[in-house]
Scaffold this active site. Structure first.
Site: not given
Ligand code: EPU
Length: 421
Positions: A23, A92, A121, A329
């Protein structure tokens, strides 16, 4: 398609090397197109998501060379500004080319990424942030069509329903570095991956302050230059191997793992009774006594990371007592529960809270991986289950774990990859 076969009940010991952070690497690769010069990104893991980002860059006519863990990007002269559906729909995080394309070409067309198995999302925070910088945005035929000709520095608030947004912060930061004026991002994400991106941008000549806080200040510059950067170690991969050590009552040293990126997670492991010690090469994780149940809530950094929630649930599934995990989250990120229950776990879901009654044993079963971190949770459960577990659809794992079966086998696990019949 491949599956992973795990034969449980082996205690893991030894040393495992943690790879570069997926990430952190993804937005850093996207940021390389902010200059015309060559950039060299080191410690880039061999993962499917990294290959997807490289494909997106190549599709823009950017020259990219990958040699082992080193990716060299030469964007000189590229004119394209479209990230197509075929690529964005597979990952994504492709959305993070939006900011750099706007900064470089003042226009971008990026396929709308849509939801995924861990929840809806949305990308409203990305769009709000870019609009605050003066970008005109419309959505047509499934594409975000962005016109950045009137971009200028601005005050941007990036708060959402679930707190800050990692990739929206990355996008706005990358858009702002070449935009005239000063941009202030309020409620910015301060995950280590965002900080690593800021460090790369600063090496390229960007003027950024406050990247470890919730208020990032960016003074636009006219031009950036190429840079060399080594991506930080993957804290989620590290956390996954720490749980592998804990769940098998093992003793594992994680080479390169950074204690400072894992504070909330280590706090919980230690509360459960696991010993975690800083050693010269990284961290040593050792099972020392019977584990206690935990009460965990996922939160933006520096809170407990959602990306390690599923894996922690596997550990709690075999920890005597009642544990509680609340997901703040992604309230729907619980697909692993039904698969863990197929292996004999006792977990129920109440809204966004999982209630886990620890069982003495899990039993091996064929299970289906549904997303990256859920897949890792099933492999961890397999490590401690009686008999054989087969994890199907492991292409999810290949998105984010480099050589998982090889690294686990190196610690003494009995795990291998087979072709599905
Ligand atoms: N959100 C919105 N609107 C937006 C953006 C986000 O409502 O425009 C919501 C999300 O739905 C979520 C929360 O805000 O509820 C936080 O999402 P965030 O934007 O921070 O997620 P992301 O940037 O898209 C990155 C990681 C994810 C990780 C999250 C949270 C990358 C490539 N992905 O996603 O990683 O879970 O931050 O830490 O950096 C993974 O590696 O398995 C993974 C899913």
């Amino acid at each position: 398609m491949d599956k992973l076969v795990v034969e449980g009940s082996k205690r893991l010991t030894g040393t495992v090397e943690i790879s570069g952070s997926k990430n952190a690497c993804l937005p850093i690769l996207a940021a390389t197109i902010l200059t015309d010069d060559k950039s060299v990104i080191k410690n880039a893991s061999a993962l499917r998501d990294i290959s997807t980002m490289i494909k997106i860059l190549k599709n823009l006519d950017v020259k990219v060379k990958q040699e082992g863990a080193v990716v060299t990007v030469e964007p000189s002269g590229f004119k394209k500004y479209i990230a197509p559906y075929e690529l964005v729909s597979t990952m994504r995080a492709s959305i993070c080319v939006l900011g750099p394309l706007l900064a470089k070409h003042k226009r971008a067309e990026v396929s709308f990424p849509g939801g995924c198995v861990i929840g809806p999302r949305p990308i409203d925070i990305h769009l709000k942030g870019l609009r605050a910088l003066g970008v005109e945005i419309k959505v047509e035929k499934g594409y975000i069509i962005a016109d950045g000709r009137k971009m200028r520095g601005s005050h941007v608030y990036l708060g959402g329903h679930f707190g800050s947004s990692v990739l929206a912060t990355a996008n706005v930061m990358m858009a702002a570095v070449l935009t005239k004026g000063v941009t202030v991002i309020e409620n910015a994400a301060c995950e280590p991956e965002v900080v690593d991106l800021a460090h790369f941008l600063i090496k390229m000549g960007a003027k950024i302050k406050g990247q470890e806080t919730h208020r990032i200040i960016i003074e636009g510059v006219k031009k950036l230059h190429g840079a060399e950067h080594t991506v930080i170690p993957d804290r989620i991969e590290a956390g996954t191997y720490m749980i592998a050590a804990a769940i098998t009552r093992g003793d594992v040293t994680l080479k390169n793992a950074k204690l400072e990126h894992l504070i909330a997670f280590i706090d919980k492991l230690e509360s459960a009774g696991i010993s975690v010690k800083k050693v010269p090469s990284g961290l040593r994780v050792k099972y020392v006594k019977k584990l206690k149940p935990l009460d965990i809530t996922t939160l933006p950094y520096p809170g407990f990371a959602t990306d390690i929630q599923a894996q922690m649930m596997s550990l709690m599934a075999v920890t005597d007592g009642i544990s509680v995990i609340t997901e703040k989250i992604y309230p729907e990120r619980f697909i692993h529960i039904s698969e863990l229950n197929r292996m004999g776990a006792d977990i129920i879901l109440e809204g966004a809270t999982a209630i886990i009654k620890g069982v003495k044993h899990l039993s091996g079963a064929p299970v289906m991986a549904s997303d990256l971190r859920a897949s890792a949770a099933l492999v961890l459960a397999g490590l401690v289950a009686k008999d054989r577990t087969e994890v199907h659809r492991i292409y999810h794992l290949d998105r984010g774990y480099e050589r998982l079966e090889e690294k686990l086998a190196g610690l003494g696990a009995s795990v291998w990859r087979e072709k599905e019949k």
